[in-house]
Design a protein around this motif. Sequence first.
Motif, PDB file in Angstrom:
ATOM      1  N   GLU A  13       9.806  13.648 -15.435  1.00 59.94           N
ATOM      2  CA  GLU A  13       9.929  12.476 -15.958  1.00 59.94           C
ATOM      3  C   GLU A  13       8.590  11.678 -17.300  1.00 59.94           C
ATOM      4  OE1 GLU A  13       8.586   9.779 -13.176  1.00 59.94           O
ATOM      5  OE2 GLU A  13      10.470   9.822 -11.859  1.00 59.94           O
ATOM      6  N   LYS A  21      -1.108   3.198 -10.023  1.00 54.69           N
ATOM      7  CA  LYS A  21      -1.307   2.809 -10.746  1.00 54.69           C
ATOM      8  C   LYS A  21       0.433   1.902 -10.397  1.00 54.69           C
ATOM      9  CE  LYS A  21      -4.371   3.594 -13.077  1.00 54.69           C
ATOM     10  NZ  LYS A  21      -4.306   4.792 -14.596  1.00 54.69           N
ATOM     11  N   THR A  56      -7.305   3.082  -2.881  1.00 53.24           N
ATOM     12  CA  THR A  56      -7.066   5.108  -2.710  1.00 53.24           C
ATOM     13  C   THR A  56      -6.165   5.972  -3.436  1.00 53.24           C
ATOM     14  OG1 THR A  56      -6.270   5.452  -0.402  1.00 53.24           O
ATOM     15  CG2 THR A  56      -9.051   4.904  -0.633  1.00 53.24           C
ATOM     16  N   MET A  57      -6.650   6.827  -4.154  1.00 50.46           N
ATOM     17  CA  MET A  57      -5.654   7.698  -4.361  1.00 50.46           C
ATOM     18  C   MET A  57      -5.397   6.277  -5.745  1.00 50.46           C
ATOM     19  SD  MET A  57      -2.372   7.564  -1.660  1.00 50.46           S
ATOM     20  CE  MET A  57      -4.183   7.294  -1.088  1.00 50.46           C
ATOM     21  N   SER A  58      -5.983   5.224  -6.358  1.00 54.31           N
ATOM     22  CA  SER A  58      -5.693   5.077  -7.684  1.00 54.31           C
ATOM     23  C   SER A  58      -4.653   5.351  -8.089  1.00 54.31           C
ATOM     24  CB  SER A  58      -6.357   6.541  -8.440  1.00 54.31           C
ATOM     25  OG  SER A  58      -6.288   6.249  -9.911  1.00 54.31           O
ATOM     26  N   TYR A 102      -8.442   8.381   5.232  1.00 53.84           N
ATOM     27  CA  TYR A 102      -8.525   6.579   4.372  1.00 53.84           C
ATOM     28  C   TYR A 102     -10.175   6.097   5.119  1.00 53.84           C
ATOM     29  CZ  TYR A 102      -6.427   6.692   9.028  1.00 53.84           C
ATOM     30  OH  TYR A 102      -6.258   6.885  10.707  1.00 53.84           O
ATOM     31  N   SER A 115      -3.716  12.011  -7.758  1.00 48.42           N
ATOM     32  CA  SER A 115      -4.333  11.290  -7.398  1.00 48.42           C
ATOM     33  C   SER A 115      -3.996  11.425  -5.921  1.00 48.42           C
ATOM     34  CB  SER A 115      -5.056  10.044  -8.114  1.00 48.42           C
ATOM     35  OG  SER A 115      -5.658  10.495  -8.532  1.00 48.42           O
ATOM     36  N   SER A 153       9.134  12.171  -5.228  1.00 46.71           N
ATOM     37  CA  SER A 153       7.708  12.926  -3.779  1.00 46.71           C
ATOM     38  C   SER A 153       7.319  12.105  -2.856  1.00 46.71           C
ATOM     39  CB  SER A 153       7.007  12.940  -4.868  1.00 46.71           C
ATOM     40  OG  SER A 153       6.518  12.923  -5.394  1.00 46.71           O
ATOM     41  N   ILE A 154       8.443  11.940  -1.933  1.00 50.46           N
ATOM     42  CA  ILE A 154       8.064  11.170  -1.211  1.00 50.46           C
ATOM     43  C   ILE A 154       6.694  12.123   0.482  1.00 50.46           C
ATOM     44  CG2 ILE A 154       9.756   9.891  -0.815  1.00 50.46           C
ATOM     45  CD1 ILE A 154      10.494  11.834   1.747  1.00 50.46           C
ATOM     46  N   ALA A 199      -0.207  10.210 -11.760  1.00 52.80           N
ATOM     47  CA  ALA A 199       0.455  10.987 -10.811  1.00 52.80           C
ATOM     48  C   ALA A 199      -0.219  11.545  -9.394  1.00 52.80           C
ATOM     49  CB  ALA A 199       1.376  12.297 -11.660  1.00 52.80           C
ATOM     50  N   VAL A 245       4.130   4.820 -10.548  1.00 55.08           N
ATOM     51  CA  VAL A 245       4.431   5.530 -11.688  1.00 55.08           C
ATOM     52  C   VAL A 245       4.144   7.181 -11.127  1.00 55.08           C
ATOM     53  CG1 VAL A 245       3.104   4.545 -12.721  1.00 55.08           C
ATOM     54  CG2 VAL A 245       1.462   6.320 -12.135  1.00 55.08           C
ATOM     55  N   TYR A 246       5.293   8.592 -11.651  1.00 59.07           N
ATOM     56  CA  TYR A 246       5.193   9.522 -11.379  1.00 59.07           C
ATOM     57  C   TYR A 246       5.950   9.322  -9.770  1.00 59.07           C
ATOM     58  CZ  TYR A 246       4.185   9.144 -16.035  1.00 59.07           C
ATOM     59  OH  TYR A 246       4.199   8.913 -17.881  1.00 59.07           O
ATOM     60  N   SER A 247       4.697  10.432  -9.066  1.00 58.67           N
ATOM     61  CA  SER A 247       4.392  10.709  -8.377  1.00 58.67           C
ATOM     62  C   SER A 247       3.943   9.699  -7.073  1.00 58.67           C
ATOM     63  CB  SER A 247       4.618  12.135  -7.436  1.00 58.67           C
ATOM     64  OG  SER A 247       3.181  12.503  -8.112  1.00 58.67           O
ATOM     65  N   MET A 248       3.637   8.995  -7.786  1.00 58.94           N
ATOM     66  CA  MET A 248       2.833   8.138  -7.186  1.00 58.94           C
ATOM     67  C   MET A 248       3.839   6.661  -6.857  1.00 58.94           C
ATOM     68  SD  MET A 248      -0.457   8.222  -5.704  1.00 58.94           S
ATOM     69  CE  MET A 248      -2.016   7.949  -6.428  1.00 58.94           C
ATOM     70  N   ARG A 249       4.700   6.864  -5.971  1.00 57.31           N
ATOM     71  CA  ARG A 249       5.459   5.409  -6.372  1.00 57.31           C
ATOM     72  C   ARG A 249       5.648   5.240  -5.039  1.00 57.31           C
ATOM     73  NH1 ARG A 249       8.760   3.572 -10.275  1.00 57.31           N
ATOM     74  NH2 ARG A 249      10.671   2.644  -8.912  1.00 57.31           N
ATOM     75  N   ASN A 309       6.818   6.397  -2.120  1.00 57.65           N
ATOM     76  CA  ASN A 309       6.850   8.058  -1.510  1.00 57.65           C
ATOM     77  C   ASN A 309       6.240   7.765  -0.078  1.00 57.65           C
ATOM     78  OD1 ASN A 309       8.166   8.289  -4.269  1.00 57.65           O
ATOM     79  ND2 ASN A 309       6.358   9.142  -5.113  1.00 57.65           N
ATOM     80  N   CYS A 310       4.668   6.790   0.038  1.00 56.86           N
ATOM     81  CA  CYS A 310       4.275   6.652   1.179  1.00 56.86           C
ATOM     82  C   CYS A 310       4.366   5.273   1.765  1.00 56.86           C
ATOM     83  CB  CYS A 310       3.113   6.358   0.550  1.00 56.86           C
ATOM     84  SG  CYS A 310       2.297   7.381   0.006  1.00 56.86           S
ATOM     85  N   HIS A 317      -4.214   1.779   9.918  1.00 55.35           N
ATOM     86  CA  HIS A 317      -4.417   2.592   9.094  1.00 55.35           C
ATOM     87  C   HIS A 317      -3.893   3.431   8.353  1.00 55.35           C
ATOM     88  CE1 HIS A 317      -8.788   1.643   8.241  1.00 55.35           C
ATOM     89  NE2 HIS A 317      -8.966   1.934   9.104  1.00 55.35           N
ATOM     90  N   LEU A 318      -1.858   3.004   9.206  1.00 53.47           N
ATOM     91  CA  LEU A 318      -1.127   4.003   8.106  1.00 53.47           C
ATOM     92  C   LEU A 318      -0.711   2.888   7.418  1.00 53.47           C
ATOM     93  CD1 LEU A 318       0.526   5.811  11.331  1.00 53.47           C
ATOM     94  CD2 LEU A 318      -0.928   6.786   9.855  1.00 53.47           C
ATOM     95  N   PRO A 319       0.491   3.604   6.447  1.00 55.96           N
ATOM     96  CA  PRO A 319       0.864   2.711   5.141  1.00 55.96           C
ATOM     97  C   PRO A 319       1.734   1.545   5.607  1.00 55.96           C
ATOM     98  CG  PRO A 319       1.382   5.268   4.616  1.00 55.96           C
ATOM     99  CD  PRO A 319       0.655   4.578   6.474  1.00 55.96           C
ATOM    100  N   ALA A 330      -0.219  10.069   5.032  1.00 57.66           N
ATOM    101  CA  ALA A 330       0.294   9.352   3.683  1.00 57.66           C
ATOM    102  C   ALA A 330      -1.068   9.253   2.454  1.00 57.66           C
ATOM    103  CB  ALA A 330       0.930   8.652   3.032  1.00 57.66           C
ATOM    104  N   ASN A 346      -8.182  11.919 -10.207  1.00 63.09           N
ATOM    105  CA  ASN A 346      -8.362  10.964 -10.922  1.00 63.09           C
ATOM    106  C   ASN A 346     -10.885  11.225 -10.745  1.00 63.09           C
ATOM    107  OD1 ASN A 346      -8.886   9.913  -8.558  1.00 63.09           O
ATOM    108  ND2 ASN A 346      -8.707   8.132  -8.978  1.00 63.09           N
ATOM    109  N   ARG A 361     -10.740  12.968  -5.673  1.00 57.04           N
ATOM    110  CA  ARG A 361      -9.492  13.692  -6.176  1.00 57.04           C
ATOM    111  C   ARG A 361      -9.245  13.481  -7.169  1.00 57.04           C
ATOM    112  NH1 ARG A 361      -5.947  11.105  -2.411  1.00 57.04           N
ATOM    113  NH2 ARG A 361      -6.449   9.574  -0.334  1.00 57.04           N
ATOM    114  N   VAL A 398       7.549  16.489 -10.157  1.00 56.47           N
ATOM    115  CA  VAL A 398       8.476  14.441 -10.561  1.00 56.47           C
ATOM    116  C   VAL A 398       7.123  14.384 -11.562  1.00 56.47           C
ATOM    117  CG1 VAL A 398       7.979  11.902 -10.167  1.00 56.47           C
ATOM    118  CG2 VAL A 398       8.753  14.219  -8.732  1.00 56.47           C
TER     119      VAL A 398
END
Lengths: 156, 202, 718
Positions: A113, B81, B77-79, C657, A127, A54-55, A125, B89-93, B96-97, B107-109, A41, C665, C663, A109
């Motif tokens: 939204e 929010k 990481t991956m910033s 990781y 990163s 978006s999983i 969204a 937010v958005y595609s970073m819920r 999702n991971c 290190h896996l979620p 992930a 940002n 990335r 996504v």
Amino acid sequence: MITVTVNGQRHDIDADPNMPLLWAIRDILGLTGTKYGCGAAQCGACTVHLNGESIRSCCTKLSRAAGQQIITIEGLSANNNHPLQLAWNEMNVPQCGYCQSGQLMSAAVLLRENPNPTDQDIDDAMSGNICRCGTYQRIRAAIHRAADLAREGAKS
Amino acid sequence: MKKLIFLSIMLAITSIVALSFKAEPAKKKNRVTVVKDSIGSVKAFMSVYKVLMSPRCMNCHPAGDQPLQGDDNHIHTMSVKRGVDGHGVYSMRCSNCHQAENDPGVHLPPGNPKWGLPPANMRMVFQGRTPRELALQLLDPKQNGGRTKAQLIDHMANDGLVGWAWHPGIGRTLPPMTRAAFAAQVRLWIAKGAYAPGAKAK
Amino acid sequence: MSDISRRHFIKTTGTAGVALWLGISAKGSTRKVTDVATAKNFNPLILVESNGNITIYNTKPEMGQGTFQSMPAMIAEEFEVSLDQITIKNTNGEKEFGDRQRAGGSSSIRTTYNDMRKIGAAAKAVFISAAAKHWQVDESTCYAENSKVIHKPSNKSLTYGELVEEASKIELPKEPKLKDPKDFKILGKVSKRPDIPLKTSGKAVFGIDVILPDMLYASVERCPVLGGTLKSFDASEALKMPGVEMVVETERIVGKYHFTGVAVVANSYWNALEGRKKLKIQWDTAGHETFNSNEYENNLRKLASQEGVIDKNTGAIDTVKTSPQNTVEAFYETPMIAHHTMEPMNCIAHVQGDKAEVWTSTQVPSSIVGGGSNDVPKLAGFAPENVKLHSMFIGGGFGRRLYPDYVIEALNVAKQVSKPVKVIWSREDTTTQGPFRPMTFSQLSGTFSDDGKLVAFKHKVISPSYQESVRKDFDKTKVDGTMVEGIGEQDYEIPNIKTSYVRADYHVPVAAWRSVTSSTLAFAHECFIDELAVKAGKDPLDFRMELLSQPSDTKRIFQKLRELSGWDEPLPKNKGRGVAQWKFFAGQCAQAVEVSYDPALKTVKIDKVTAVIDLGEVVNPDNVKNQTEGAVVMALTAAIKPGITFKDGKVVESNFYDNPVLRMNEMPVVNVHVLAEGGKIKGVGEPGLPPFAPALANAIFAATGKRIRKMPFDLKIS
């Protein structure tokens, strides 16, 4: 047997419920537009929509998708004509292209939204999706362009 | 001289806190009455504080709007929010991971059905809070999600997401005491009067 | 043989009616073609069928650099066909397409530009002749457009398809007339890459996407201590896992190194991975398990005191008088790094008897079917004619897929399996097993004369050897040219220059990594030029320009960069600009980076990157911009993100990781200007990379006064 609806089509999948959804989609259903990048992930190459979210399918067990709606890049639009795909094509976004399915699924996504995303919204969204070729600047521009295209489409 | 002033201020504030505690006496009927004990209460809270400031707890109670990761509390990481509801937010819920349970492997979620941060309107920041600030914040229903002290104890002792901290998956350090010991210290802190430590406590 | 090139009248199965192949010849390894008509080794790159279908073959694997469009574009321009009228096919190493089916060194366009145009022009001439003959008119009254020949006076036309039979009887002109570039319709214009819609719809088939009937999957456990060998293994638990069919030993060969692994073969990749976790393996790691990168780095620092082997020695540097007052010395360090292609290494192999079929993403199709330094058939034990390749879209190369170790390994698995088998490396495998870009350490010194002129410049490289890693017969007493790449080639006019090389023993396989050693040496070299400018008390760009009195590409590029980057506009406090350029085998680019320093947060932010890339000729300028933007991203990652390190013989990092890449940002604004004003034809893919890190470090110095001499470095300034 696990029943999953992928791109509107029902599939009964006979596999270990712990198998990551990614491998079920790729190796069992043969939908190879969804990519393996990291298995952790971290990179977003495996991004698909589960009930619209978006999983990362590499870390999502097949069992989570049971009875759910999955959309992959192959189902994002009927004819490669989602506003994002049109913008990606118009602005020559991809290089090697391997990450772009995931980029598009994440961006879809965002755009759903937030029809008028700012650069900050795009950072927030997108990163989670790595592009090693470094097409980030074009992805950013293409998301803005797709927002324009979607608005034009809505007006016409 | 300084010490004396400090002590008196502390007493003044803790008496307010103790006052608010009186609002919920009914449930305490069957319990052994614990005499209010500001020193014992503060001592218990300092144990609670150490747990709350451990990476497994603090990383999702950041000062900013981004969760933290690792024992060094670096920004995720991956910033990622917080989002309005605390779930991204958005595609970073978060979900999702992060799955309903930890993904197996270093290190896996990590995962939990409720994985997330406090929502934007109730941020419950741990990071950077002094013991005193954090104690007062935890006790303030306006900042703690409207929880009574009993609910606060219940949250700390029984909440599933809080409990994740003691089952964080491979490669993640545990909080400095067991959950049972932690819950006992929370109870003790509140039972002895829910005193907040002094401003200089670290 | 020459008949083939004269008549090109080949009936091929699967083609419609009469099919005409038109091609080009290669003479020896230089592949210089002057005479299309008498070509001996005929490479048929154009196929015209009587039903009008036109196919142009691309011999350079597509890995994102755009060859799928740019190679056919050079032919199509002169042949007068548009790209949407043709089918583009990637070649698969077939002998008839020659032995240069490889993509690396930014070489695809720069080494074929004139040849590809010539084959297109020769083909067009044949069709014009055929039409003129058919109409019994003078050739000069005919012209070609949109895959048709048109008779100008009557406006009648015939398609190339209709002309195939007649065209096949006509000889190719020896010296076909090339178009005036001002008449170009494709070259130098923004045009669409036909692979892009495939890549936005999930339809592009990368190596990892190939699915064959009855295919099995494999995951290979390799010794975590690089260099360790297999003692024994117990597969009994693995074989009990669901779907696991067999467990076999397999050998991977990378350069001079042979590694043995244990492959778990299963009915799905997931089952193979799960089975792999149950393997019990005894490795012999003796001699390698104490290897630590920090100790190795200390070793490199110590080796800097050695004289080394001289690479270049111009002037009389040993007679230059040096003193602490007139001399600047510095030591620069860079890390080992991984390629991190997004598509992990993978290969599908099917072995039946002595025949092998391979489906994979590779930069070197020619090597996979035999030949060159990585002769896969030879290394895997097959006759070259018995290996058939299917060359797929590549999910990132960056040099990693120049090494077919993963193909050899898959073949060695497939030899023991009756069905086709897809071997997929996990991200962890891809991160930990190499080959890696090696680190280079640089010792530099510069000496000024009494009147302030830079009179002497020394650059000594201390590093493991690339050549020693890739070939057994490397002569250790000689300089490894790869490891001193570019440092003796810059245009700066300095009367006394000495470059040298100190080789360090190493046991880790090393690889070319996008822009090869220029990706590290440019950092040392161009930062040090900045240090010399500071010593001289001059603006860093002025200082460089003073070393460029004669006309040169470097001078021209800097002049353009100065203008486009706004170099001479004053900046407020806490902002700074840095500049760097690099000239090397692949091409040349110069960049200016603008940063701001936030004293409260003690962090540097990159405000703007301006790049000027010099090409001589440009095929697809928008793609060049995309490539250069990407090169900046890759260079920024290499500059500020952790490299690969070793502890107890094992690679410490394993996935994104702990081995992160840039990335969204973190993406700075990058403006690219393409210079295509004639002159030497230069490459595209790599030149954007080397100048970035030094330009950034120089900008940080300008903004903060902090001189950075080690990569990776932090944008948080301590």
